[in-house]
Design a protein around this motif. Structure first.
Motif, mmCIF file in Angstrom:
data_model
loop_
_atom_site.group_PDB
_atom_site.id
_atom_site.type_symbol
_atom_site.label_atom_id
_atom_site.label_comp_id
_atom_site.label_asym_id
_atom_site.label_seq_id
_atom_site.Cartn_x
_atom_site.Cartn_y
_atom_site.Cartn_z
ATOM 1 N N ALA A 120 0.921 -1.212 0.870
ATOM 2 C CA ALA A 120 0.412 -0.106 -0.062
ATOM 3 C C ALA A 120 0.944 1.038 -0.377
ATOM 4 O O ALA A 120 2.313 1.203 0.126
ATOM 5 N N ALA A 121 0.174 2.766 -0.641
ATOM 6 C CA ALA A 121 0.318 3.280 -0.421
ATOM 7 C C ALA A 121 2.075 3.618 -1.664
ATOM 8 O O ALA A 121 3.407 4.510 -1.092
ATOM 9 N N VAL A 122 2.398 3.016 -2.264
ATOM 10 C CA VAL A 122 3.235 2.485 -3.739
ATOM 11 C C VAL A 122 2.781 2.494 -4.636
ATOM 12 O O VAL A 122 2.544 0.956 -4.605
ATOM 13 N N GLU A 123 2.523 3.161 -5.550
ATOM 14 C CA GLU A 123 2.005 3.219 -7.013
ATOM 15 C C GLU A 123 2.634 3.658 -8.097
ATOM 16 O O GLU A 123 3.291 4.973 -8.103
ATOM 17 N N ILE A 141 5.347 7.112 -2.997
ATOM 18 C CA ILE A 141 5.317 6.488 -2.374
ATOM 19 C C ILE A 141 4.267 7.469 -1.298
ATOM 20 O O ILE A 141 5.005 8.244 -1.781
ATOM 21 N N ARG A 142 4.164 7.461 -0.998
ATOM 22 C CA ARG A 142 2.898 7.889 0.006
ATOM 23 C C ARG A 142 2.533 9.637 -0.323
ATOM 24 O O ARG A 142 2.987 10.324 0.334
ATOM 25 N N GLY A 143 2.773 9.681 -1.636
ATOM 26 C CA GLY A 143 1.986 10.673 -3.263
ATOM 27 C C GLY A 143 2.814 11.311 -3.470
ATOM 28 O O GLY A 143 2.651 12.118 -4.098
ATOM 29 N N PRO A 186 10.279 13.302 -0.453
ATOM 30 C CA PRO A 186 10.154 13.289 0.811
ATOM 31 C C PRO A 186 8.956 11.547 0.529
ATOM 32 O O PRO A 186 9.335 10.986 2.225
ATOM 33 N N GLY A 187 8.638 11.196 -0.007
ATOM 34 C CA GLY A 187 7.860 9.664 0.116
ATOM 35 C C GLY A 187 8.414 8.464 0.531
ATOM 36 O O GLY A 187 8.147 7.560 1.373
ATOM 37 N N GLY A 188 9.506 8.324 0.159
ATOM 38 C CA GLY A 188 10.354 7.066 0.474
ATOM 39 C C GLY A 188 10.656 6.295 -0.478
ATOM 40 O O GLY A 188 11.527 7.375 -1.424
ATOM 41 N N VAL A 189 11.690 5.313 -0.355
ATOM 42 C CA VAL A 189 12.478 5.277 -1.047
ATOM 43 C C VAL A 189 12.135 3.569 -1.655
ATOM 44 O O VAL A 189 11.875 2.068 -0.623
ATOM 45 N N VAL A 190 12.097 2.738 -2.818
ATOM 46 C CA VAL A 190 12.551 1.214 -2.899
ATOM 47 C C VAL A 190 13.848 0.745 -2.800
ATOM 48 O O VAL A 190 14.678 1.404 -3.691
ATOM 49 N N ASN A 191 14.324 -0.395 -2.485
ATOM 50 C CA ASN A 191 15.609 -0.470 -2.318
ATOM 51 C C ASN A 191 15.643 -2.300 -2.832
ATOM 52 O O ASN A 191 14.898 -2.749 -1.973
ATOM 53 N N ILE A 192 15.956 -2.320 -3.844
ATOM 54 C CA ILE A 192 16.061 -4.189 -4.409
ATOM 55 C C ILE A 192 16.878 -4.393 -3.645
ATOM 56 O O ILE A 192 18.508 -4.270 -3.992
ATOM 57 N N ILE A 193 16.884 -5.962 -3.206
ATOM 58 C CA ILE A 193 18.643 -7.259 -2.720
ATOM 59 C C ILE A 193 18.727 -7.988 -3.151
ATOM 60 O O ILE A 193 17.096 -9.086 -3.929
ATOM 61 N N THR A 194 19.839 -8.383 -4.248
ATOM 62 C CA THR A 194 19.803 -9.049 -5.002
ATOM 63 C C THR A 194 19.888 -10.287 -4.491
ATOM 64 O O THR A 194 20.880 -10.018 -2.769
ATOM 65 N N LYS A 195 19.933 -11.623 -4.442
ATOM 66 C CA LYS A 195 20.465 -12.877 -4.289
ATOM 67 C C LYS A 195 22.016 -12.832 -3.895
ATOM 68 O O LYS A 195 22.761 -12.465 -4.816
ATOM 69 N N ARG A 196 22.808 -14.298 -2.983
ATOM 70 C CA ARG A 196 23.582 -14.065 -3.361
ATOM 71 C C ARG A 196 24.310 -15.496 -2.919
ATOM 72 O O ARG A 196 23.478 -15.814 -3.218
#
Length: 779
Positions: A120-123, A141-143, A186-196
């Motif tokens: 939610a809040a990620v569109e 993110i959050r608008g 200011p809404g936020g950030v998406v961080n992808i973590i890859t496999k190790r």
């Protein structure tokens, strides 16, 4: 207008208070032994989904790397995205959603849009983006619009594809996060973590078929090369058409990676990952059709669902873009990090990333609006003004990070983490845009499908250069953060500050090089928060944080009446701040984490454009900018994720946003009105049940529901309202595992089972009813 330092004094006191309180209660003298240094290696899921047992012996626990040993169903108990060191989600005064790989697999995610669907809040923020692709990595993110994502903590291109099979998890940090990540909204950030890589040999093969002639093959192999060196190879190939005609996409990606312990298993770790991606998409539909009505002097445009409700005889497969439009991408990315314990209490982490991308676009810009007061009969026709563009955008980005982490445990049950860090980022983008002499107005008939789709003009017609520019941007920063647990873990305090300096130079090659524009911005951002254990497994938290986003543009002053020139000055950075007040609860023995939060976020220094016309409102006399805009988003957010029972997993999120314009000098009537492209209500739930015994053993079934309320898009005409109809979307999925060791898995996903017509943004229509059949083999 807010100045860039208007909020520093008050919250520098909060920051100082948190640090001061932590230091005041820490006793002097020798530190206790670091218990983590002598603990066994945590369990880690391998490619086959089984649990790899630790090797015998004593190893160093890396405080910078999150293993998924704490994952229970749809819940991950720890994260690094909010602090850059491993910490429990319950001990963080931050709203964060962690999407583990199990969720990506269950929903059959093909791109990041699918992966974030139930958060939610990620569109998706495709509004106004005429280069929209199915991979579209621009989000709200959050608008607030976030035009990029992070990959392993480094900024990643918004046009970059990401291989879903190679993702370990996705972490969404809500609220202003410039303290760690610098120049972000200011809404936020998406961080992808890859496999190790893992030290146990394992692998997984996947083959998938789907609607519209789609298929995907993927392989994930990992294992040891020797006792101190492990490898992992992820590879993927995808080929698919789409529900709109003339649309297709292909992608091929290979990701080899290595993890090396040069000093043995109790020493440091070097991780190296290389990614090569080739991706091409043909004629991704720019926009659904929309109807237009004029009521009381207001022009109402309603997007796709309204059009089809009116009975116009055009199928949903109609594509507004012509044959030959494409988005072609090639990425080569190198990432590495090294972490090393320096002594019992201090550890060092260094990381670097380099990305070389080449993007080639064949674009068309057009719109189709059907006026409702005209007959949609067999002879109904209209004309579309079309512009054809060719755009090339080679770009490079590089970054370096260094973190020094101190971890102390004292006899008085005080646990302290101190983080000192520095980072540097540099980005360069060239852009060449050419228009075709074939720009024209094309007639088409609703009753004649042959006129709906036409061929993109030949390369030889693109002779008008409209843009030829270069952007070089760089930033450097130093930051520090403290996280302390007091009173037997009853109170956690987190505080930090960051000093960022950014510079950007834009050169317009269509004019002499002396017209290069240089913008410099600097900002100190703060963050302070606390977590208080109310009762066992229930924590209350509060946090204040700030964001800082440099702008590369110049703002033009009103025209000088004597010289007739619009003087220009560099735009000040966007400044955001916000706070969260919330509660987190660990339920069912820690298997489920639930949270509730109230938040407010502001974003100021927004550039607005003013257009001055003559008394007849026809001739434009002057166009200039003012930097006084401010937007506000507040709301509540509810979240729950985890494994209620060993058979039942669930992830549910709800957000209600109260959003409005606080100031807009270009249009005072907008003050107090909702933001464009932002939805008031967003609810999503994903759940799965696994049969672990009896005749149905090996079977799992699940469902997902997504609800989004109505919204409005940015208008293009005076007195115009463009409406986004809300929607409810239901997905179903099921799987069956079999074999001596359950090494085979067959999975079926049904999307949009009610076959609703909806859109996720102005330029991306939602999937119609479709299926996806996948077969996995683990070894």
């Amino acid at each position: 207008m807010h100045t860039t330092n208007s909020r520093i004094p008050r919250f520098s006191l909060i920051s100082s208070f948190c640090f001061g309180l932590a230091l005041a209660v820490i006793p002097t003298g020798n530190a206790a032994e670091n218990k983590a240094a002598n603990a066994a290696e945590p369990q880690a899921s391998n490619a086959s989904g089984t649990t790899a047992q630790p090797a015998e012996g004593v190893v160093w626990l890396d405080p910078f790397t999150v293993r998924d040993s704490g994952d229970l169903g749809y819940q991950s108990s720890s994260t690094t995205s909010a602090t850059r060191f491993k910490v429990s989600v319950m001990d963080l005064p931050v709203a964060i959603n962690v999407i583990p790989h199990e969720v990506l697999k269950d929903v059959g995610a093909e791109d990041i849009r699918d992966a974030l669907k139930y958060t939610a809040a990620v569109e998706n923020a495709g509004t106004g983006n005429v280069e929209a692709t199915s991979q579209n990595m621009s989000y709200r993110i959050r608008g607030f619009n976030t035009p990029f994502i992070l990959k392993n903590g480094f900024r990643f291109s918004p046009e970059g594809g990401v291989s879903i099979p190679a993702i370990e998890s996705i972490e969404v940090v809500k609220g202003p996060s410039s303290m760690l990540y610098g120049s972000i909204p200011p809404g936020g950030v998406v961080n992808i973590i890859t496999k190790r890589p893992q030290q146990r040999r394992a692998g997984e093969l996947e083959f998938q078929v789907s609607s519209w002639n789609g298929y995907r093959g993927a392989v994930d192999l990992t294992g040891p090369l020797n006792s101190n060196l492990a490898y992992r190879v992820n590879a993927m190939y995808l080929n698919s058409d789409s529900f709109t005609v003339n649309t297709s996409r292909t992608a091929k990606e290979v990701i080899p990676s290595f993890e090396w312990r040069p000093f043995g298993r109790d020493g440091g770790k070097l991780f190296v990952e290389y990614t090569h991606l080739d991706r091409r998409e043909e004629a991704v539909s720019q926009s659904p059709l929309r109807t237009r009505e004029v009521i009381g002097g207001i022009t109402y445009d309603r997007l796709a669902p309204r059009f089809y409700e009116k009975g116009f005889n055009i199928p949903t497969s109609w594509n507004i873009r012509p044959k030959g439009v494409f988005n072609e991408q090639r990425h080569s990315t190198f990432y590495t990090d090294y972490s090393q314990a320096l002594n019992k209490n201090w550890a060092l982490r260094m990381a670097g990333s380099y990305n070389d991308q080449k993007v080639n676009l064949a674009k068309s810009q057009q719109a189709l609006v059907v006026v409702l007061d005209k007959s949609p009969g067999p002879d109904f026709s209209t004309r579309r003004p079309i512009q054809f563009d060719r755009n090339t955008k080679p770009a490079t980005s590089s970054g370096l990070q260094a973190n020094l982490l101190g971890t102390y445990e004292f006899a008085s049950a005080i646990k302290l983490n101190l983080l000192f860090g520095a980072d540097y980022d540099k980005n360069e983008l060239d852009e060449l845009n050419r228009k075709s002499t074939a720009d024209n107005t094309i007639a088409f008939f609703l009753s004649n499908p042959d006129t709906w789709n036409y061929v993109y003009p030949a390369e030889s017609t693109f002779t008008r250069t409209t843009a030829n520019s270069n952007l070089e941007a760089s930033s450097s920063a130093f930051y520090t953060m403290g996280h302390v647990k007091l009173w037997g873990d009853r109170l956690s305090l987190m505080s930090g500050l960051r000093k960022t300096d950014a510079e950007a130079t834009t050169t317009n090659r269509l004019t002499p090089a002396s017209n290069a524009l240089n913008v410099k911005n600097g900002r100190t951002t703060y963050q302070a928060g606390a977590v208080l254990k109310i009762v066992n497994n229930v924590n209350a938290y509060a946090i204040y944080s700030e964001s800082f986003q440099p702008q590369t543009q110049f703002i033009f002053q009103p025209k000088d009446p004597k010289t007739g020139v619009n003087a220009a000055s560099p735009a000040m950075p966007l400044i955001g701040d916000g706070f969260d007040l919330g509660i987190k609860a660990s339920l069912f023995g820690g298997k489920v984490i639930a949270s509730a939060a109230y938040f407010e976020v502001n974003n100021s220094n927004i550039v607005r454009t003013l257009t001055i016309r003559d008394s007849g409102n026809v001739t434009i006399l002057d166009t200039y900018q003012v930097q006084s805009g401010e937007e506000h988003v507040g709301g509540i957010e509810l979240s729950l994720s985890g494994q209620v029972t060993p058979q039942w997993s669930i992830m549910a999120n709800y957000t209600h946003l109260n959003h409005f314009v606080k100031s807009d000098a270009s249009d005072p009537a907008r003050v107090g009105k909702p933001l464009y492209g932002v939805f008031d209500d967003d609810f999503a739930v994903l759940t799965k049940y696994i049969f672990k015994s009896g005749k149905l053993s090996g079977l799992s079934i699940g469902a997902g529901l997504k609800y989004v309320s109505d919204g409005i898009a940015q208008p293009f005409l005076p007195n115009q309202i463009i409406e986004f109809p809300g929607y409810t979307n239901v997905d179903l999925f099921g799987s069956y595992s079999f074999g001596a060791q359950r090494q085979f898995l067959v999975k079926l996903n049904l999307r949009n089972v009610a076959d609703k017509i909806y859109q996720v943004s102005e330029h991306l229509q939602g999937y119609p009813r479709s299926f996806q059949l996948s077969i996995f083999y683990k070894f």
